[in-house]
Write an enzyme that holds these catalytic residues in place. Sequence first.
Site, PDB file in Angstrom:
ATOM      1  N   SER A 252       1.532  -8.785  47.545  1.00 39.55           N
ATOM      2  CA  SER A 252       2.962  -9.046  47.393  1.00 39.55           C
ATOM      3  C   SER A 252       3.802  -7.784  47.556  1.00 39.55           C
ATOM      4  O   SER A 252       4.876  -7.822  48.151  1.00 39.55           O
ATOM      5  CB  SER A 252       3.226  -9.678  46.023  1.00 39.55           C
TER       6      SER A 252
ATOM      7  N   GLU B 140      -6.482  -3.721  54.105  1.00 37.78           N
ATOM      8  CA  GLU B 140      -6.688  -4.896  53.267  1.00 37.78           C
ATOM      9  C   GLU B 140      -8.167  -5.257  53.262  1.00 37.78           C
ATOM     10  O   GLU B 140      -8.787  -5.397  54.323  1.00 37.78           O
ATOM     11  CB  GLU B 140      -5.863  -6.072  53.788  1.00 37.78           C
ATOM     12  N   ALA B 141      -8.733  -5.407  52.061  1.00 38.69           N
ATOM     13  CA  ALA B 141     -10.160  -5.715  51.941  1.00 38.69           C
ATOM     14  C   ALA B 141     -10.496  -7.106  52.440  1.00 38.69           C
ATOM     15  O   ALA B 141     -11.611  -7.368  52.892  1.00 38.69           O
ATOM     16  CB  ALA B 141     -10.607  -5.558  50.484  1.00 38.69           C
TER      17      ALA B 141
ATOM     18  N   HIS C 281      -1.156 -13.955  35.624  1.00 36.34           N
ATOM     19  CA  HIS C 281      -0.055 -12.999  35.664  1.00 36.34           C
ATOM     20  C   HIS C 281      -0.475 -11.637  35.126  1.00 36.34           C
ATOM     21  O   HIS C 281       0.279 -10.979  34.409  1.00 36.34           O
ATOM     22  CB  HIS C 281       1.134 -13.539  34.860  1.00 36.34           C
TER      23      HIS C 281
END
Length: 535
Positions: free
Chosen positions: A13, A34-35, A471
Site C-alpha cells: 500500500s 517485491e517478494a 490491522h
Amino acid sequence: MEDYDYIIVGAGSSGSVLAARLSEDGRARVLLLEAGPSDLHPWIQMPIGYGKVFYDKRFNWKYTTEPDPNRDGVQTYWPRGKVLGGSSSINAMVWARGHPSDYEEWGAVAPGWGWDEVAPLFRRIEDWEGGDDGVRGSGGPVHVHDVRDEVHPLTHRYVEAMAQAGFPQSPDYNGPDMEGAAFYQITTRGGMRASAARSYLRPALRRANLRVETGAHVTRVLFEGRRAVGVEYRRGGMRSARGREVILSGGAINSPQLLQLSGIGPGALLQRHGIAVVQENAQVGRNLADHLGADALYRVNVPTLNQQLGPVLGKVRAGLQYLLTRKGLLSLSLNQGGGFIRIMEGASRPDIQLYFSPVSYTRAPVGTRPLMNPDPFPGMLIGFNPCKPTSKGYLQIRSADPFAAPELHSNYLDTNYDRAVMLAGMRLMREIAATPAFSEVIEDEVYPGAEVKDDAQMAEFIRQKAWTVFHQCGTCRMGTDPAESVVDARLRVHGVQGLRVVDASVFPTIPTGNTNAPAIMVGERAADLIRAEAR
C-alpha cells in the site's frame, strides 16, 4: 551491481505509492523489489476473490502467531499480502480514513502528522464518487465506491436495527462526522479491485526510470559504516543493488524483520543470532498493535448470500453476472454494513467499529477457504472490534535465516480496558439482534449460543473465538525520541543514514478503523518529504 536513487523494498500500500510518486519527474532512478508475484490474477482483481486468496501461499505470507497466553494458548492466523499491491490486493477493500483525533496523537509525537497536515493528503488520494465537497477528494488515484444501492436487503435491515438500538446512520463516515451506522465504502473501480498497485503502480510501469522486480526477496540492507548503501536480494540467485536511499515498505511484519536481519534492533537478540549490530534499538519490532474482533452468527428465515455463494449453480449465476456486467455480489465485499459508535461510559469518540455481513461461515482451521464456502443455512454475521485497543505485542526474528518467518507475539486482551470493551461489544451484538428489525428474521443464535449467558462464559468465548481484523501496525513507530521510536518524523531510521521505513509499521498509534487508507496516506506524505529533501 546497478545504482539507483531510491530502492524501495515492498510493493504494498505504501511502496506502490512511493514508486509512482518518486518516479514521476522522470529523472530519479527507482528500483521497486517485491517478494511476491504480479497482481494480474482474476481472484485478486475480482473484489470478492479475496475469499480465494485468503490462504493462497502464492499471494500471501500466511503468518501464524505464537500461542497467546491471554487467549488460553490460541494461535491466530495473520494473512499478509505477498504480491504487487501487498495487502491492498487481498483485503476486504473497506476505505476508512480514521478519526481526526488519531492524527492528533500522531502529531503529538511526530510533528507534521496532525490532522491539518494529513487531511489534504486523503483528499489528494481519493476519487470519491460523491465528489469533492471540501472534505472528500475527487480525481485522485484511488476510486472509492459507495455500495448502499447494491447491498443485500438484510444490510438495509441492519441500518434500521441500529437506529432502533439508538445509533443513527452516518451518511459518510469519512466525512465531517464519523460516528453512526453506515454502509461501507470500498476501493473498487468499474467492478474491479482498486488496489494500490492498480491505482498507483500500473500507470507508472511504462516509465523508463522505474524498474519493478517481482519474486525478489530482500535478505538484508547493505551498510558502509552507518550509511545504508543498497540491498541484497534473492531472485533466482543472490543479487545486490546500490541506492542513494533505501526505503523499507514491507509492512508491519516484514519491515522490522528486515531491520533486525540487517543489524538494527535489540542488541542481545541480534547477537544471539550472530548478527553484527549496526544500530541498537530495542523498539524495533515492539509496540505491535492490532484490532481484535469478535462476532455473533445468526440463522435467519430469509435468503442470504449463503444461498447464492453456496450452491454451484448460484456461483455460476453470480460469475456470469460479474463477467457480463462487472456488477453483482462478486463486485462487492462481504462486509457491506458497519459503522463507528461509542459504547463505553465517558467515550469522547468512536470506540467500537461494527461489521455486518449478509453471509455466514464457520471460521475453519488454517488451510481451508471459508470465505467462499458459506454455511448451508441462511445466516448472517454481526461483528465488531474495539477502535483503540491498548494491548501491545511484539515480533522478533527466530534466526538469522531471512526466509524464516519471525516470531509473532500478539498479546491480545492484555489490559483491563481491552477485556472490558470486548465484553461490552458482545453484549451490544445481542442488543442489536434483539431489535424489532432483526428479531422478526432471526431464528436462533448459532454462536456464542444460548448456553453462553454470563460474563465469565462470554469472556471464555472471546478468548477462544475472537479473530484478527488484519490491522497489524506500529512495529517501527515514529517519534522524536529514539528511546521510544524507530524512525523520526521524516521516517528516517534513528542512528543511521540513507534508510527510511514507510508503511503501517510507523504508525505511532493504531487508527480508528481500517489501516489501508492511512498506509496509502503515509506513502503520499513520505513521497512529499523525500522529494522536498532531494530538491
